[in-house]
Design a protein around this motif. Structure first.
Motif, PDB file in Angstrom:
ATOM      1  N   ALA A 116       0.833  -1.202   0.000  1.00 50.38           N
ATOM      2  CA  ALA A 116       0.000   0.000   0.000  1.00 50.38           C
ATOM      3  C   ALA A 116       0.870   1.255   0.000  1.00 50.38           C
ATOM      4  N   VAL A 117       0.414   2.261  -0.735  1.00 51.07           N
ATOM      5  CA  VAL A 117       1.117   3.540  -0.834  1.00 51.07           C
ATOM      6  C   VAL A 117       0.099   4.654  -0.621  1.00 51.07           C
ATOM      7  N   ALA A 118       0.337   5.497   0.386  1.00 49.61           N
ATOM      8  CA  ALA A 118      -0.531   6.647   0.654  1.00 49.61           C
ATOM      9  C   ALA A 118       0.135   7.898   0.103  1.00 49.61           C
ATOM     10  N   VAL A 119      -0.622   8.680  -0.658  1.00 48.95           N
ATOM     11  CA  VAL A 119      -0.069   9.856  -1.331  1.00 48.95           C
ATOM     12  C   VAL A 119      -0.809  11.108  -0.874  1.00 48.95           C
ATOM     13  N   GLU A 120      -0.055  12.093  -0.427  1.00 46.21           N
ATOM     14  CA  GLU A 120      -0.612  13.411  -0.117  1.00 46.21           C
ATOM     15  C   GLU A 120      -0.190  14.364  -1.234  1.00 46.21           C
ATOM     16  N   VAL A 121      -1.174  15.027  -1.847  1.00 48.86           N
ATOM     17  CA  VAL A 121      -0.919  15.895  -2.997  1.00 48.86           C
ATOM     18  C   VAL A 121      -1.100  17.351  -2.584  1.00 48.86           C
ATOM     19  N   LYS A 122      -0.095  18.161  -2.864  1.00 51.75           N
ATOM     20  CA  LYS A 122      -0.153  19.586  -2.554  1.00 51.75           C
ATOM     21  C   LYS A 122       0.304  20.394  -3.760  1.00 51.75           C
ATOM     22  N   ARG A 123      -0.160  21.631  -3.813  1.00 54.49           N
ATOM     23  CA  ARG A 123       0.366  22.547  -4.824  1.00 54.49           C
ATOM     24  C   ARG A 123       1.770  22.982  -4.418  1.00 54.49           C
ATOM     25  N   ARG A 124       1.893  23.418  -3.168  1.00 56.31           N
ATOM     26  CA  ARG A 124       3.203  23.751  -2.602  1.00 56.31           C
ATOM     27  C   ARG A 124       3.402  22.903  -1.359  1.00 56.31           C
ATOM     28  N   GLY A 125       4.446  22.110  -1.355  1.00 56.04           N
ATOM     29  CA  GLY A 125       4.681  21.174  -0.261  1.00 56.04           C
ATOM     30  C   GLY A 125       5.501  21.794   0.852  1.00 56.04           C
ATOM     31  N   ASP A 126       4.892  21.944   2.031  1.00 56.29           N
ATOM     32  CA  ASP A 126       5.622  22.474   3.174  1.00 56.29           C
ATOM     33  C   ASP A 126       5.563  21.481   4.330  1.00 56.29           C
ATOM     34  N   ILE A 127       6.095  21.887   5.476  1.00 59.90           N
ATOM     35  CA  ILE A 127       6.190  20.982   6.624  1.00 59.90           C
ATOM     36  C   ILE A 127       4.812  20.525   7.094  1.00 59.90           C
ATOM     37  N   ASP A 128       3.812  21.408   7.030  1.00 55.90           N
ATOM     38  CA  ASP A 128       2.466  21.023   7.469  1.00 55.90           C
ATOM     39  C   ASP A 128       1.934  19.848   6.656  1.00 55.90           C
ATOM     40  N   GLY A 129       2.237  19.835   5.369  1.00 56.51           N
ATOM     41  CA  GLY A 129       1.793  18.731   4.524  1.00 56.51           C
ATOM     42  C   GLY A 129       2.454  17.418   4.902  1.00 56.51           C
ATOM     43  N   VAL A 130       3.738  17.480   5.262  1.00 58.50           N
ATOM     44  CA  VAL A 130       4.446  16.273   5.704  1.00 58.50           C
ATOM     45  C   VAL A 130       3.853  15.762   7.014  1.00 58.50           C
ATOM     46  N   GLU A 131       3.555  16.689   7.926  1.00 56.82           N
ATOM     47  CA  GLU A 131       2.946  16.296   9.197  1.00 56.82           C
ATOM     48  C   GLU A 131       1.585  15.642   8.964  1.00 56.82           C
ATOM     49  N   GLN A 132       0.825  16.190   8.029  1.00 53.74           N
ATOM     50  CA  GLN A 132      -0.486  15.623   7.715  1.00 53.74           C
ATOM     51  C   GLN A 132      -0.349  14.196   7.196  1.00 53.74           C
ATOM     52  N   LEU A 133       0.571  13.981   6.271  1.00 50.89           N
ATOM     53  CA  LEU A 133       0.782  12.639   5.732  1.00 50.89           C
ATOM     54  C   LEU A 133       1.290  11.694   6.815  1.00 50.89           C
TER      55      LEU A 133
END
Length: 231
Positions: free
Chosen positions: A155-172
């Motif tokens: 399994a692979v979970a993908v978080e997609v962002k327009r601009r990837g910042d630390i908050d996006g990494v924390e969310q994933l």
């Protein structure tokens, strides 16, 4: 949804072991059966939780817990694993219940939503042999943008962002922590995909074993790559 504000302590056992000492917290019991413990800080991440399918049973505490001030014991047992969340309730400050109805879900801005759609259609951008499971894969703390399987079925979970910042990494990271509790999915790999990934976010992601993928939006739309033209 039931929301209880209480002085409580908690213990999680199973594949992970964790404890929360006595403090005032918010306990959320959702219609899908999930139970989440929140503090007044730490953004929107729960301190601990149990995702469905699970059952909640409220009983009297044992003699030792009662002597320590506990009035109730909430036992949340996962239906498919040995994972168990026990919450000792020492004082109930507020207890309310509300019917929220069906939520329409998060509506992302145009570019970010389109990136997710395009990546789902071109899932092999994650790597040869990848296949799509579904978009907006539901979890107790919100939907994962894309759930896929790699060439050997992991399994692979993908978080997609327009601009990837630390908050996006924390969310994933939160999604991965939750998904890896599901024996039907674990182990789950993470991919942080964005048009632009900030250096600090890349360092944090790679430190946590999350792969970073820079998306070329124009190329994915099928637009002509101007940089390859000869004048």
């Amino acid at each position: 949804m039931r929301v209880v504000i209480a002085r409580c302590a908690a213990r999680y056992t199973g594949r992970l072991s964790a404890t929360l000492p006595l403090a005032t917290r918010a306990i959320m019991v959702k219609a899908d059966g999930s139970v989440l413990l929140h503090s007044d800080g730490g953004s929107y991440k729960p301190l601990n939780w149990m995702s469905p399918p699970c059952t909640l049973r409220i009983t009297d505490p044992d003699a030792d817990a009662a002597a320590g001030g506990a009035r109730q014991l909430w036992v949340v047992q996962h239906a498919k694993t040995d994972d168990r969340l026990e919450i000792e309730i020492h004082e109930v400050i507020a207890d309310t219940e509300h019917e929220l109805g069906v939520d329409p879900g998060l509506i992302k801005d145009g570019v970010e939503a389109h990136l997710q759609e395009l990546l789902a259609e071109q899932i092999t951008l994650l790597g040869e042999g990848h296949t799509l499971v579904r978009r907006e894969y539901p979890t107790a703390i919100g939907p994962v943008d894309i759930l896929a399987r790699d060439s050997i079925g992991r399994a692979v979970a993908v978080e997609v962002k327009r601009r990837g910042d630390i908050d996006g990494v924390e969310q994933l990271t939160r999604y991965l922590e939750l998904l890896n509790r599901d024996p039907l999915l674990a182990p789950v790999q993470g991919v942080f995909a964005a048009q632009e990934i900030k250096p600090q976010a890349r360092v944090l992601a790679e430190d946590r074993g999350i792969r970073c993928l820079v998306l070329d939006y124009e190329s994915m739309k099928g637009a002509e790559d101007l940089s390859s033209r000869l004048f």
